[in-house]
Design an enzyme around this catalytic site. Structure first.
Site, PDB file in Angstrom:
ATOM      1  N   ILE A 218       0.806  -1.221   0.000  1.00 15.17           N
ATOM      2  CA  ILE A 218       0.000   0.000   0.000  1.00 15.17           C
ATOM      3  C   ILE A 218       0.838   1.270   0.000  1.00 15.17           C
ATOM      4  CG2 ILE A 218      -1.996  -1.064   1.095  1.00 15.17           C
ATOM      5  CD1 ILE A 218      -1.047  -0.014   3.762  1.00 15.17           C
ATOM      6  N   GLY A 221       7.923   4.416   1.142  1.00 13.76           N
ATOM      7  CA  GLY A 221       8.410   5.694   1.634  1.00 13.76           C
ATOM      8  C   GLY A 221       9.896   5.681   1.865  1.00 13.76           C
ATOM      9  N   GLU A 222      10.359   6.727   2.562  1.00 11.89           N
ATOM     10  CA  GLU A 222      11.782   6.853   2.844  1.00 11.89           C
ATOM     11  C   GLU A 222      12.258   5.745   3.770  1.00 11.89           C
ATOM     12  OE1 GLU A 222      14.838  10.115   4.882  1.00 11.89           O
ATOM     13  OE2 GLU A 222      12.713  10.584   4.584  1.00 11.89           O
ATOM     14  N   VAL A 226       5.331  -0.445   2.986  1.00 15.76           N
ATOM     15  CA  VAL A 226       4.196  -0.701   3.874  1.00 15.76           C
ATOM     16  C   VAL A 226       3.249  -1.677   3.192  1.00 15.76           C
ATOM     17  CG1 VAL A 226       2.348   0.320   5.244  1.00 15.76           C
ATOM     18  CG2 VAL A 226       4.427   1.634   4.790  1.00 15.76           C
ATOM     19  N   LYS A 241       5.032  -2.171   8.331  1.00 14.00           N
ATOM     20  CA  LYS A 241       6.094  -1.403   7.674  1.00 14.00           C
ATOM     21  C   LYS A 241       7.420  -2.138   7.838  1.00 14.00           C
ATOM     22  CE  LYS A 241       6.096   3.043   8.207  1.00 14.00           C
ATOM     23  NZ  LYS A 241       6.266   4.410   8.760  1.00 14.00           N
ATOM     24  N   ASP A 339       7.939  16.571  10.218  1.00 12.91           N
ATOM     25  CA  ASP A 339       7.770  16.096   8.839  1.00 12.91           C
ATOM     26  C   ASP A 339       6.284  16.046   8.487  1.00 12.91           C
ATOM     27  OD1 ASP A 339       8.763  15.346   6.370  1.00 12.91           O
ATOM     28  OD2 ASP A 339       8.788  13.211   6.841  1.00 12.91           O
TER      29      ASP A 339
END
Length: 567
Positions: A218, A221-222, A226, A241, A339
């Site tokens: 789904i 990211g960094e 996930v 994750k 962030d």
């Protein structure tokens, strides 16, 4: 010298502790000792006589330590001299011991003679040694062992100092890990790594495959990837994750645990993505979080862009209010996110089956969101840091406040407010924000990005105030959560409360004036009764009492100065 003296001398030289060798061997010895203690005196004497006929067998590692005579060495068989050298027990709860001490430990190999172990455990009377405080004093735990044991426990950097001292103290003698690291290099020789995390992988087969059924990917990211997964045990959906980099590829192992630390300290809040568990597997960090069925705010914005739509002002206010509540919770925990952006805000839609159609009564005005059909939550705490001891790692430059770039950390929570203001601008339909250059600095001067819709003056002014250059002048998350622009009903409630307080004050004033008027106009003809009847008048009294039988008092009234008969 008889056998008893030899045994006593051996025990003094070896200085063995009376605790079990290993978990398995220890259990066997305790069982044998209990059987020996339960035997009859005749059987005990036979066993002692047999034991006297067999000299104590000593492992090779201990023979060199003892300066025994050659006659005793000759009595020990050759196979006993070939007993492997013992090593200290190695388990997660026991750090490595110095070599000098390992020489004094008895052998734990299967070939260790049982007679020697039985002599060490069983007293000459055939009874087990006491396990009370007196026995424990025979093997005092050195401070070095206590310090090295702390190396197996991570200290969460976001935990308040008062709590650290609370759960790491034992009678005021135990130090926290940070104090041990500053104690000096001589204490570090005991096995306590300077600033190294404990990342111990699970011993089981893949926990991820064993406990979860992977449905789909789904997000990427960094930090890593996930996945949407169903836990086999409870049947619920979670977001798992998995870190992209391995522990060996990370320059600092603390970065792998940074998000875990932040989630664990924050606990549960309706506007923060919930954390459930984490573990190390296949040299990667895995985090089990709450699954948000609406995806990210960035995905919703992308869908709006494709269809030419954008979030209207009421929805923008709802997003701003809910995220402000989440930020207020984070800031009250002495942390900052650093962030905030659309991809780190997640949407949860309330399922239709959960709506009963009955209007829920909210007891606390802070719990109004429990009845909301759409919830917005803050996620991805990989850049979170402490307000008091900040270790700032810059997030997305498009949403970065200028003071963070200038390393001015005096007002860290206001950096989250700045990023939230630009997040609302993107949700309102603003074009992609610049990453640097003149356009980037133009926004940092307090110029709100252009949006393709007309916002109300009050809401537009609030958004501009959130991105003004002076960080100190930006509103706090708590102020946003109670702003009447975002919560008009709250303003109406406060107005009604003020009116109610005013009416209460007026009522209290009138009641006081009424009491004063009644006292001034009180009748002067009241009489005072004693035990024998009417004795006179009592000026200023508002009521009189008559004693009946000398004990009970009853109220009485008078008409034209005559006493009313009793019935």
């Amino acid at each position: 010298m008889d056998d008893k003296d030899i045994d006593k001398e051996l025990r003094q030289k070896l200085n063995f502790s009376y605790c079990e060798e290993t978990e398995i061997e220890g259990q066997k010895k305790v069982e044998e000792s209990r059987e020996a203690s339960s035997q009859t005196p005749e059987k005990g004497e036979v066993q002692d006589s047999e034991a006297k006929g067999t000299p104590p067998w000593t492992p090779l590692s201990n023979v060199h330590e003892l300066d025994t005579s050659s006659e005793k060495d000759k009595e020990s068989p050759d196979q006993i001299l070939r007993t492997p050298v013992s090593h200290p027990l190695k388990c997660p709860e026991t750090p490595a011991q110095p070599d000098s001490r390992s020489k004094l430990l008895p052998s734990d190999s299967p070939s260790t003679p049982k007679t020697m172990l039985s002599r060490l455990v069983i007293s000459p009377t055939g009874k087990l040694p006491s396990r009370g405080p007196k026995h424990l004093k025979l093997t005092p735990a050195p401070l070095k062992d206590e310090m090295t044991s702390l190396a197996l426990v991570n200290i969460n950097p976001f935990t308040p100092e008062s709590y650290k001292k609370l759960f790491l103290q034992s009678g005021g003698k135990r130090k926290i890990r940070g104090d041990l690291e500053e104690a000096g290099p001589e204490e570090g020789k005991g096995g306590l790594p300077a600033k190294r995390c404990v990342l111990r992988e699970t011993n089981m087969a893949s926990r991820y495959e064993k406990e979860f059924l992977e449905v789909e990917k789904i997000g990427v990211g960094e930090f890593g990837t996930v996945y949407k997964c169903i836990k086999r045990l409870d049947g619920c959906v979670y977001a798992i994750k998995r870190s992209m980099k391995t522990f060996t590829e990370l320059s600092n192992e603390n970065s792998a645990l940074h998000e875990v630390y932040a989630h664990a300290v924050l606990g549960h809040h309706p506007h923060v993505v919930r954390y459930y568990s984490s573990w190390a597997e296949d040299d990667h960090m895995i985090i089990q979080n709450e699954y948000c069925n609406g995806g990210s705010l960035q995905a919703a914005i992308s869908e709006n862009t494709k269809s030419g739509n954008h979030f209207e002002e009421p929805k923008l206010k709802d997003i701003l209010l809910q995220i402000s509540l989440g930020l207020n919770y984070i800031h009250n925990s002495s942390m900052v996110h650093l962030d905030i952006k659309p991809s780190n805000i997640f949407i949860c839609h309330k399922m239709q089956s959960e709506s009963s159609g009955v209007i829920e009564e909210v007891e606390n005005e802070a719990d109004w969101f429990l009845s909301a059909n759409v919830m917005y939550k803050i996620g991805d705490l990989g850049h979170a840091t402490s307000i008091n001891k900040p270790k700032v790692e810059e997030g997305d430059s498009r949403f970065l406040a200028n003071e963070i770039l200038q390393e001015d950390y005096r007002h860290l929570p206001k950096a989250d407010i700045f990023a939230l203001g630009l997040t609302i601008a993107v949700a309102a339909g603003a074009e992609s924000l610049p990453t640097n250059g003149a356009a980037w600095h133009h926004i940092r001067k307090g110029n709100f990005p252009d949006v393709p819709q007309e916002l109300s003056e009050s809401f537009s002014s609030l958004l501009k105030n959130m991105i003004q250059p002076d960080a100190e002048q930006r509103p706090s998350a708590a102020a946003l959560a109670r702003n009447t622009v975002l919560r008009p009903s709250l303003g109406k409630t406060e107005e009604l409360q003020q009116q109610l307080n005013l009416e209460k004050f007026k009522t209290a004033t009138l009641e006081r004036e009424l009491r004063e008027a009644q006292q001034a106009q009180s009748p002067q003809g009241y009489t005072h009764h004693g035990d024998t009847g009417v004795s006179g008048t009592h000026t200023g009294s508002r009521s009189t009492k008559r004693l009946v039988g000398g004990k009970s008092a009853r109220s009485s009234s008078f008409t034209s100065g005559e006493r009313e008969p009793l019935h």
